[in-house]
Design a protein around this motif. Structure first.
Motif, PDB file in Angstrom:
ATOM      1  N   THR A   1       2.290   4.637  -6.263  1.00 59.36           N
ATOM      2  CA  THR A   1       3.287   4.732  -7.334  1.00 59.36           C
ATOM      3  C   THR A   1       2.759   4.204  -8.660  1.00 59.36           C
ATOM      4  N   GLY A   2       1.971   3.130  -8.612  1.00 60.27           N
ATOM      5  CA  GLY A   2       1.445   2.578  -9.855  1.00 60.27           C
ATOM      6  C   GLY A   2       0.538   1.402  -9.580  1.00 60.27           C
ATOM      7  N   GLY A   3       0.361   0.577 -10.591  1.00 63.45           N
ATOM      8  CA  GLY A   3      -0.503  -0.578 -10.445  1.00 63.45           C
ATOM      9  C   GLY A   3      -1.925  -0.295 -10.856  1.00 63.45           C
ATOM     10  N   ASP A   4      -2.852  -1.120 -10.302  1.00 61.12           N
ATOM     11  CA  ASP A   4      -4.244  -1.075 -10.731  1.00 61.12           C
ATOM     12  C   ASP A   4      -5.161  -1.147  -9.515  1.00 61.12           C
ATOM     13  N   SER A   5      -6.033  -0.182  -9.379  1.00 64.52           N
ATOM     14  CA  SER A   5      -7.076  -0.179  -8.347  1.00 64.52           C
ATOM     15  C   SER A   5      -6.508  -0.254  -6.931  1.00 64.52           C
TER      16      SER A   5
ATOM     17  N   SER B   1      -5.194   5.196   1.814  1.00 66.46           N
ATOM     18  CA  SER B   1      -6.156   6.042   2.523  1.00 66.46           C
ATOM     19  C   SER B   1      -5.664   6.484   3.893  1.00 66.46           C
ATOM     20  N   GLY B   2      -4.650   5.821   4.417  1.00 63.52           N
ATOM     21  CA  GLY B   2      -4.141   6.212   5.720  1.00 63.52           C
ATOM     22  C   GLY B   2      -3.209   7.418   5.636  1.00 63.52           C
ATOM     23  N   TYR B   3      -3.028   8.081   6.786  1.00 63.88           N
ATOM     24  CA  TYR B   3      -2.128   9.223   6.839  1.00 63.88           C
ATOM     25  C   TYR B   3      -0.710   8.783   6.512  1.00 63.88           C
ATOM     26  N   SER B   4      -0.073   9.442   5.567  1.00 60.45           N
ATOM     27  CA  SER B   4       1.303   9.157   5.153  1.00 60.45           C
ATOM     28  C   SER B   4       1.483   7.695   4.733  1.00 60.45           C
ATOM     29  N   SER B   5       0.449   7.112   4.163  1.00 64.99           N
ATOM     30  CA  SER B   5       0.504   5.721   3.699  1.00 64.99           C
ATOM     31  C   SER B   5       0.979   5.666   2.253  1.00 64.99           C
ATOM     32  N   SER B   6       1.362   4.458   1.798  1.00 65.49           N
ATOM     33  CA  SER B   6       1.857   4.322   0.423  1.00 65.49           C
ATOM     34  C   SER B   6       1.593   2.933  -0.129  1.00 65.49           C
ATOM     35  N   VAL B   7       1.355   2.904  -1.436  1.00 61.47           N
ATOM     36  CA  VAL B   7       1.233   1.643  -2.182  1.00 61.47           C
ATOM     37  C   VAL B   7       2.151   1.754  -3.382  1.00 61.47           C
ATOM     38  N   SER B   8       3.068   0.782  -3.509  1.00 59.73           N
ATOM     39  CA  SER B   8       4.062   0.857  -4.588  1.00 59.73           C
ATOM     40  C   SER B   8       3.555   0.304  -5.914  1.00 59.73           C
ATOM     41  N   GLY B   9       2.671  -0.693  -5.866  1.00 54.32           N
ATOM     42  CA  GLY B   9       2.175  -1.249  -7.113  1.00 54.32           C
ATOM     43  C   GLY B   9       1.244  -2.405  -6.853  1.00 54.32           C
ATOM     44  N   GLY B  10       1.130  -3.273  -7.831  1.00 56.64           N
ATOM     45  CA  GLY B  10       0.229  -4.405  -7.692  1.00 56.64           C
ATOM     46  C   GLY B  10      -1.203  -4.036  -8.016  1.00 56.64           C
ATOM     47  N   ARG B  11      -2.107  -4.847  -7.476  1.00 52.74           N
ATOM     48  CA  ARG B  11      -3.514  -4.638  -7.803  1.00 52.74           C
ATOM     49  C   ARG B  11      -4.384  -4.840  -6.575  1.00 52.74           C
ATOM     50  N   ASN B  12      -5.376  -3.991  -6.434  1.00 54.71           N
ATOM     51  CA  ASN B  12      -6.361  -4.066  -5.361  1.00 54.71           C
ATOM     52  C   ASN B  12      -5.727  -4.045  -3.976  1.00 54.71           C
ATOM     53  N   ASN B  13      -4.664  -3.312  -3.819  1.00 61.94           N
ATOM     54  CA  ASN B  13      -4.016  -3.177  -2.519  1.00 61.94           C
ATOM     55  C   ASN B  13      -4.551  -1.947  -1.776  1.00 61.94           C
ATOM     56  N   VAL B  14      -4.590  -2.057  -0.442  1.00 61.63           N
ATOM     57  CA  VAL B  14      -5.085  -0.960   0.372  1.00 61.63           C
ATOM     58  C   VAL B  14      -4.133  -0.703   1.533  1.00 61.63           C
ATOM     59  N   ALA B  15      -3.707   0.528   1.677  1.00 64.06           N
ATOM     60  CA  ALA B  15      -2.912   0.941   2.834  1.00 64.06           C
ATOM     61  C   ALA B  15      -3.765   1.919   3.631  1.00 64.06           C
ATOM     62  N   SER B  16      -4.477   1.391   4.616  1.00 66.75           N
ATOM     63  CA  SER B  16      -5.478   2.184   5.320  1.00 66.75           C
ATOM     64  C   SER B  16      -5.010   2.715   6.667  1.00 66.75           C
ATOM     65  N   TYR B  17      -3.956   2.147   7.211  1.00 62.45           N
ATOM     66  CA  TYR B  17      -3.471   2.619   8.503  1.00 62.45           C
ATOM     67  C   TYR B  17      -2.469   3.762   8.336  1.00 62.45           C
ATOM     68  N   ASP B  18      -2.351   4.561   9.384  1.00 63.46           N
ATOM     69  CA  ASP B  18      -1.388   5.665   9.334  1.00 63.46           C
ATOM     70  C   ASP B  18       0.017   5.119   9.141  1.00 63.46           C
ATOM     71  N   GLN B  19       0.754   5.705   8.204  1.00 63.43           N
ATOM     72  CA  GLN B  19       2.136   5.379   7.885  1.00 63.43           C
ATOM     73  C   GLN B  19       2.316   3.913   7.456  1.00 63.43           C
ATOM     74  N   SER B  20       1.230   3.315   6.963  1.00 64.49           N
ATOM     75  CA  SER B  20       1.308   1.939   6.456  1.00 64.49           C
ATOM     76  C   SER B  20       1.780   1.938   5.009  1.00 64.49           C
ATOM     77  N   SER B  21       2.293   0.777   4.564  1.00 66.48           N
ATOM     78  CA  SER B  21       2.762   0.677   3.195  1.00 66.48           C
ATOM     79  C   SER B  21       2.539  -0.702   2.627  1.00 66.48           C
ATOM     80  N   VAL B  22       2.276  -0.759   1.338  1.00 63.90           N
ATOM     81  CA  VAL B  22       2.150  -2.029   0.626  1.00 63.90           C
ATOM     82  C   VAL B  22       3.120  -1.983  -0.536  1.00 63.90           C
ATOM     83  N   SER B  23       4.071  -2.914  -0.533  1.00 62.39           N
ATOM     84  CA  SER B  23       5.093  -2.940  -1.587  1.00 62.39           C
ATOM     85  C   SER B  23       4.770  -3.963  -2.654  1.00 62.39           C
TER      86      SER B  23
END
Length: 226
Positions: free
Chosen positions: A196-200, A204-226
């Motif tokens: 959604t936004g943020g920096d860097s 990379s995971g299937y159906s994964s998501s990162v909402s924002g922040g910095r240097n976050n990684v969602a590498s697992y399937d259907q994982s998310s970082v808020s």
């Protein structure tokens, strides 16, 4: 005998030259006749335009252009496709818009639409190379995946099939059906992933998501970082 033979040979050469010359004359006359007929047809046809106070106004009819239309400057280094539309002027380095893909459109400045059915409708130095891809604006953006889109920002890339980048800078949506909404240096590399936004950040995971922040990684399937 030698003189007679030489004379006969000379007469044969002259005869062939006369025949060739006659054929060339006949061809020129035939082409001239065709051109005259075409010219008379144009003269006999009513003009579809009316001159009104410095403007040429077209009749209220449909116009068909099989190859394309260039409004503004023609870009000599462009290999224009078929059924294309280009609108714009050459920039300071004499680079213009180039709709080289068939059924493509290029507006703005120094933009290229090389994919079939691709469009670049604004901005500058953008490139839509994927089939049915589009770039709406911004600068130095690229939509290389089929059905991919980049809406704006700078140095963004939509490389995955049906991927999209809405804005920001240096973002990349490389996974199939992936998306990056904004921010900087974000990557959506997993299939159906999103940032959604943020920096860097990296989804990379299937159906994964990162909402924002910095240097976050969602590498697992259907994982998310808020």
């Amino acid at each position: 005998l030698f003189v007679a033979a030489t004379s006969l040979v000379g007469m044969g050469v002259q005869h062939r030259e006369h025949q060739n010359l006659s054929k060339r004359v006949d061809t020129l006359e035939a082409n001239s006749s065709k051109n005259n007929i075409a010219g008379r047809k144009l003269e006999d046809s009513p003009s579809p335009f009316t001159y009104d106070s410095g403007w040429w106004v077209a009749d209220a009819d449909m116009f068909r252009f099989p190859l394309g239309i260039v409004i503004g400057d023609r870009y000599d280094d462009c290999d224009y496709g078929e059924a294309v539309l280009a609108v714009g002027l050459l920039d300071g380095t004499l680079v213009g818009n180039c709709p080289s893909g068939n059924s493509s459109v290029a507006f703005g400045a120094a933009n290229t639409a090389s994919g079939k059915h691709s469009t670049v409708t604004g901005g500058s130095i953008n490139h839509a190379s994927g089939q049915d891809s589009s770039v709406s604006g911004g600068a130095y953006n690229a939509a290389s995946g089929q059905d991919s889109s980049v809406s704006g920002g700078v140095y963004n890339t939509g490389a995955g099939q049906r991927s999209s980048v809405s804005g920001g800078a240096y973002n990349a949506a490389s996974g199939q059906d992936s998306s990056v909404s904004g921010g900087v240096y974000n990557a959506a590399s997993g299939q159906r992933s999103s940032v959604t936004g943020g920096d860097s950040n990296d989804a990379s995971g299937y159906s994964s998501s990162v909402s924002g922040g910095r240097n976050n990684v969602a590498s697992y399937d259907q994982s998310s970082v808020s």
